[in-house]
Design an enzyme around this catalytic site. Structure first.
Site, short mmCIF file in Angstrom:
data_model
loop_
_atom_site.label_atom_id
_atom_site.label_comp_id
_atom_site.label_asym_id
_atom_site.label_seq_id
_atom_site.Cartn_x
_atom_site.Cartn_y
_atom_site.Cartn_z
N PHE A 170 0.69 -1.33 0.14
CA PHE A 170 0.08 -0.14 -0.22
C PHE A 170 0.95 1.10 -0.01
O PHE A 170 0.22 2.37 -0.41
CB PHE A 170 -0.83 -0.02 1.17
CG PHE A 170 -0.14 0.33 2.55
CD1 PHE A 170 -0.11 1.83 2.60
CD2 PHE A 170 0.24 -0.27 3.32
CE1 PHE A 170 0.58 2.20 4.11
CE2 PHE A 170 1.15 -0.09 4.29
CZ PHE A 170 0.90 1.42 4.85
N LYS A 194 -1.42 -7.22 -9.13
CA LYS A 194 -2.51 -7.47 -7.99
C LYS A 194 -1.96 -6.17 -7.20
O LYS A 194 -0.94 -6.31 -6.61
CB LYS A 194 -2.51 -8.47 -7.19
CG LYS A 194 -3.79 -8.76 -6.35
CD LYS A 194 -3.60 -9.40 -5.07
CE LYS A 194 -3.05 -8.76 -3.88
NZ LYS A 194 -3.51 -7.48 -3.38
N GLU A 197 -5.06 -3.90 -2.07
CA GLU A 197 -6.47 -3.79 -1.87
C GLU A 197 -6.81 -2.66 -1.23
O GLU A 197 -7.75 -2.08 -1.18
CB GLU A 197 -7.06 -4.89 -1.11
CG GLU A 197 -6.50 -5.23 0.33
CD GLU A 197 -5.28 -5.81 0.53
OE1 GLU A 197 -4.67 -6.12 -0.61
OE2 GLU A 197 -4.91 -6.22 1.70
N ARG A 198 -5.59 -1.96 -0.53
CA ARG A 198 -5.90 -0.77 0.30
C ARG A 198 -5.96 0.49 -0.54
O ARG A 198 -6.22 1.75 -0.16
CB ARG A 198 -4.91 -0.72 1.50
CG ARG A 198 -5.10 -1.95 2.36
CD ARG A 198 -4.35 -1.64 3.43
NE ARG A 198 -3.25 -2.37 3.59
CZ ARG A 198 -2.50 -2.43 4.76
NH1 ARG A 198 -2.83 -1.76 5.70
NH2 ARG A 198 -1.41 -3.17 4.87
N SER A 247 4.98 -7.00 3.22
CA SER A 247 5.50 -7.22 4.58
C SER A 247 6.50 -8.57 4.48
O SER A 247 6.16 -9.30 3.64
CB SER A 247 4.57 -7.35 5.45
OG SER A 247 3.72 -8.24 5.13
N CYS A 302 9.71 1.82 3.14
CA CYS A 302 10.56 1.04 3.70
C CYS A 302 12.09 1.51 3.76
O CYS A 302 12.59 0.76 4.51
CB CYS A 302 10.67 -0.29 2.62
SG CYS A 302 11.19 0.40 1.11
N GLU A 402 8.78 -3.61 12.92
CA GLU A 402 8.83 -2.68 11.99
C GLU A 402 7.84 -1.71 12.32
O GLU A 402 6.50 -2.14 12.07
CB GLU A 402 8.65 -3.09 10.56
CG GLU A 402 8.77 -1.87 9.54
CD GLU A 402 8.56 -2.37 8.14
OE1 GLU A 402 7.99 -3.56 7.75
OE2 GLU A 402 9.01 -1.74 7.11
P1 NAD Z 1 1.37 -6.32 2.92
O1 NAD Z 1 2.25 -7.70 3.13
O2 NAD Z 1 0.38 -6.53 3.98
O3 NAD Z 1 0.61 -6.24 1.58
C1 NAD Z 1 1.71 -6.57 0.40
C2 NAD Z 1 0.64 -7.27 -0.53
O4 NAD Z 1 0.38 -8.81 -0.11
C3 NAD Z 1 -0.54 -6.94 -0.74
O5 NAD Z 1 -0.97 -6.79 -2.28
C4 NAD Z 1 -1.69 -7.97 0.12
O6 NAD Z 1 -2.71 -7.94 -0.56
C5 NAD Z 1 -0.83 -9.03 0.23
N1 NAD Z 1 -0.73 -9.48 1.36
C6 NAD Z 1 -1.02 -9.11 2.55
N2 NAD Z 1 -1.02 -10.09 3.59
C7 NAD Z 1 -0.73 -11.30 2.82
C8 NAD Z 1 -0.53 -12.71 3.43
N3 NAD Z 1 -0.59 -12.79 4.89
N4 NAD Z 1 -0.51 -13.50 2.54
C9 NAD Z 1 -0.56 -13.33 1.18
N5 NAD Z 1 -0.40 -12.19 0.75
C10 NAD Z 1 -0.71 -11.04 1.59
O7 NAD Z 1 2.31 -5.21 3.13
P2 NAD Z 1 1.92 -3.47 3.25
O8 NAD Z 1 1.40 -3.57 4.42
O9 NAD Z 1 0.89 -3.38 2.07
O10 NAD Z 1 3.09 -2.81 2.91
C11 NAD Z 1 4.05 -2.51 3.83
C12 NAD Z 1 5.29 -3.25 3.97
O11 NAD Z 1 5.72 -3.20 2.67
C13 NAD Z 1 6.10 -2.94 4.81
O12 NAD Z 1 6.97 -3.97 5.71
C14 NAD Z 1 7.20 -2.15 4.19
O13 NAD Z 1 8.52 -2.50 4.72
C15 NAD Z 1 7.28 -3.25 2.98
N6 NAD Z 1 7.97 -2.46 1.88
C16 NAD Z 1 9.29 -2.99 1.50
C17 NAD Z 1 9.63 -2.36 0.27
C18 NAD Z 1 10.94 -2.73 0.14
O14 NAD Z 1 11.41 -2.61 -1.39
N7 NAD Z 1 11.76 -3.59 0.64
C19 NAD Z 1 8.95 -1.41 -0.23
C20 NAD Z 1 7.74 -0.87 0.23
C21 NAD Z 1 7.20 -1.47 1.18
#
Ligand code: NAD
Length: 517
Positions: A170, A194, A197-198, A247, A302, A402
């Site tokens: 997101f 994909k 969703e947020r 994440s 991140c 985090e």
């Molecule tokens: P998230 O993991 O909740 O969601 C990311 C994607 O995965 C979404 O499309 C979501 O629908 C899906 N998802 C969520 N939970 C899932 C699960 N349990 N099983 C399968 N799919 C799932 O992440 P977020 O909260 O949207 O984003 C923030 C996180 O992303 C932070 O941890 C941040 O550090 C990380 N991030 C990392 C980078 C990088 O380049 N390292 C860049 C941006 C964000």
């Protein structure tokens, strides 16, 4: 009284009516924006007001299958288009993204909450990848070597791998999809995205732009959803590679499940980025950098600097850090002068609050507590004010997790060696920075630190697209990083051709014993 009694149910009904007719986010399949037949929907609320903005479908299985069929079909043609044609699509795309940057940024601010300036930065960093992909004619060149044996040459091509998929988080709703599909496409692949969703709105606007610039139907498809959509992508045999950013929990899961199904996966995950502040650093500039990198985008980056290791007497800088942090304006992202918008959801806010609380309970001091912030114009927003936790220890929950909010944790060290040791003991390796005016200290830090992206007097050292985003250790699973040369290698297979053409034997190229064939 009677009127009041009837007005309450009426208002409730009206509210229900409006929530039923709230705009819905479409699917993008085969070049068309389609209404989903989903029975499950995710409500998306403006983080500054918590008013309903749109409803995002949990795509049905047949919709996701239609996306794959469309991607497969488009791939057969797209992979054979000339590099110059694909380049033309990207050249036009960079132009229209630039034209619409404010429109996309406004959508990001509504759905995600960040300030308009941060939202424009979000688009801009993605746009740079599109611009870089326009150099495909050079970037996609393989290798060659003449005369590796008598009359024998070798060439290698970078060929596309097929239908690919991108799963986005997101926090950068434009930049991260733009880390993915421009390079996948320029290399001749098709892609299913994909979005989170947020906040899928930015991706949908980018799809409108792809249509406008004449990208053929099916080259990019967009499905929506959460776990089922992710599982579908991980399991579908026609999807050859997955780019994931998000994440740890999701990233490790997708890397495992996608990998077990034979897919190539690159997985960028969470972070804990430390800044080391040495006494010889330029005090004023360093504090400015710290404030921007810790609290900008409400800490939902991140690459946010979420931990400052103050070395030696720099621990005396805390009052000044607090003074400057207090000046930041917390309000809805579209308000003039906003420095910090709200965090993504009430749940995220609650989680941040509880990590601050646990830090205090475990022994941290909290000389600046953003939990009590009141934003009068937006009483229902998910606001967290800039927060400072000092005396944080590695064993504290607020350090191990985090936080992903506007919270700067401060730790102390007596020497640079000690600071380096602390950072190298942390499982994450996304980014780090040192602030110093001493070249020898900077060089030691660069050499000894075990983190993939290092800044020297640069707070958020996100590499430009001609390099790659090289988070390491716990922040990344995979072999090939996002964008840059590694990104293109991720989206291509190397095909190596060894050719024997005997001089003067054009009609009958017989096997050559000399080469063991
Ligand atoms: P998230 O993991 O909740 O969601 C990311 C994607 O995965 C979404 O499309 C979501 O629908 C899906 N998802 C969520 N939970 C899932 C699960 N349990 N099983 C399968 N799919 C799932 O992440 P977020 O909260 O949207 O984003 C923030 C996180 O992303 C932070 O941890 C941040 O550090 C990380 N991030 C990392 C980078 C990088 O380049 N390292 C860049 C941006 C964000």
């Amino acid at each position: 009284m009677a009127m009041q009694r009837t007005s309450t149910p009426f208002l409730t009904l009206l509210k229900r009516h409006y929530s039923n007719v709230a705009p819905t986010t479409k699917l993008f399949i085969d070049g068309k924006f389609l209404d989903s037949q989903a029975t499950d929907w995710v409500e998306l609320h403006d983080p500054a007001t918590n008013e309903l903005v749109t409803k995002v479908p949990q795509s049905t299985r047949s919709e996701m299958e239609a996306a794959v069929e469309s991607s497969k079909k488009a791939y057969e043609t797209w992979k054979n288009t000339s590099v110059l044609t694909r380049q033309q699509v990207m050249l036009k795309l960079q132009h229209v993204i630039r034209r619409d940057i404010k429109k996309i940024a406004a959508n990001i601010t509504t759905e995600q909450g960040k300030t308009l300036a941060d939202a424009e930065g979000d688009v801009m960093r993605g746009l740079q990848v599109v611009e870089h992909s326009c150099a495909a004619g050079t970037l996609l060149q393989g290798e060659s070597l003449q005369n590796i044996a008598r009359d024998m040459d070798i060439v290698s091509y970078k060929v596309p791998i097929g239908v690919t998929a991108g799963i986005a988080p997101f926090n950068f709703p434009a930049m991260i999809p733009l880390w993915m599909f421009p390079l996948a496409l320029i290399a001749g692949n098709t892609m299913i995205i994909k979005p989170s969703e947020r906040d899928p709105g930015a991706t949908m606007l980018l799809m409108e732009l792809l249509n406008e610039v004449g990208c053929p139907p099916g080259v990019v498809n967009v499905i929506h959803g959460t776990h089922d959509a992710v599982n579908f992508i991980c399991d579908n045999k026609d999807i050859k590679a997955i780019s994931f950013v998000g994440s740890d929990t999701a990233g490790k899961y997708i890397y495992g499940r996608g990998g077990a199904n034979g897919k190539r996966v690159q997985s960028n995950m969470g972070a804990k980025n430390h800044a080391v502040v040495l006494p010889d650093a330029d005090k004023s500039a360093t504090i400015d950098q710290l404030i921007g990198a810790a609290y900008g985008a409400a800490g939902q980056r991140c690459m946010a600097l979420s931990v400052a290791i103050l070395v030696g007497e720099t621990r005396d800088w805390i009052p000044e850090i607090i003074e400057r942090a207090k000046k930041l304006k917390v309000t809805a992202g579209h308000e003039p002068g906003a420095d910090l918008g709200p965090v993504i959801s009430p749940k995220a806010k609650e989680r941040i609050f509880s990590l601050i609380e646990s830090g205090i309970k475990q022994g941290a001091k909290c000389p600046l507590d953003g939990r009590g912030i009141v934003v009068e114009k937006y009483p229902k927003g998910n606001f967290v004010g800039p927060t400072l936790l000092t005396h944080v220890q590695p064993s504290f929950e607020c350090y191990k997790e985090e936080i992903f909010g506007p919270v700067l944790s401060v730790m102390f060290a007596d020497t640079l060696d000690e600071a380096i040791k602390m950072i190298n003991s942390n499982p994450y390796g996304n980014g780090t920075a040192i602030f110093t005016s001493n070249g020898s200290h900077a060089r030691q830090f660069v050499n000894e630190i075990d983190v993939g992206q290092v800044g020297v007097n640069v707070p958020i050292p996100v590499p430009l697209p001609m390099f790659s985003f090289t988070g390491s250790r716990g922040s990344f699973h995979g072999d090939l990083h996002f964008y840059g040369k590694q990104g293109l290698n991720f989206y291509t297979e190397t095909k190596t051709i060894t050719s024997l053409w005997r001089k003067g034997q054009a009609a009958s190229n017989k096997p050559d014993r000399e080469n063991g064939q």
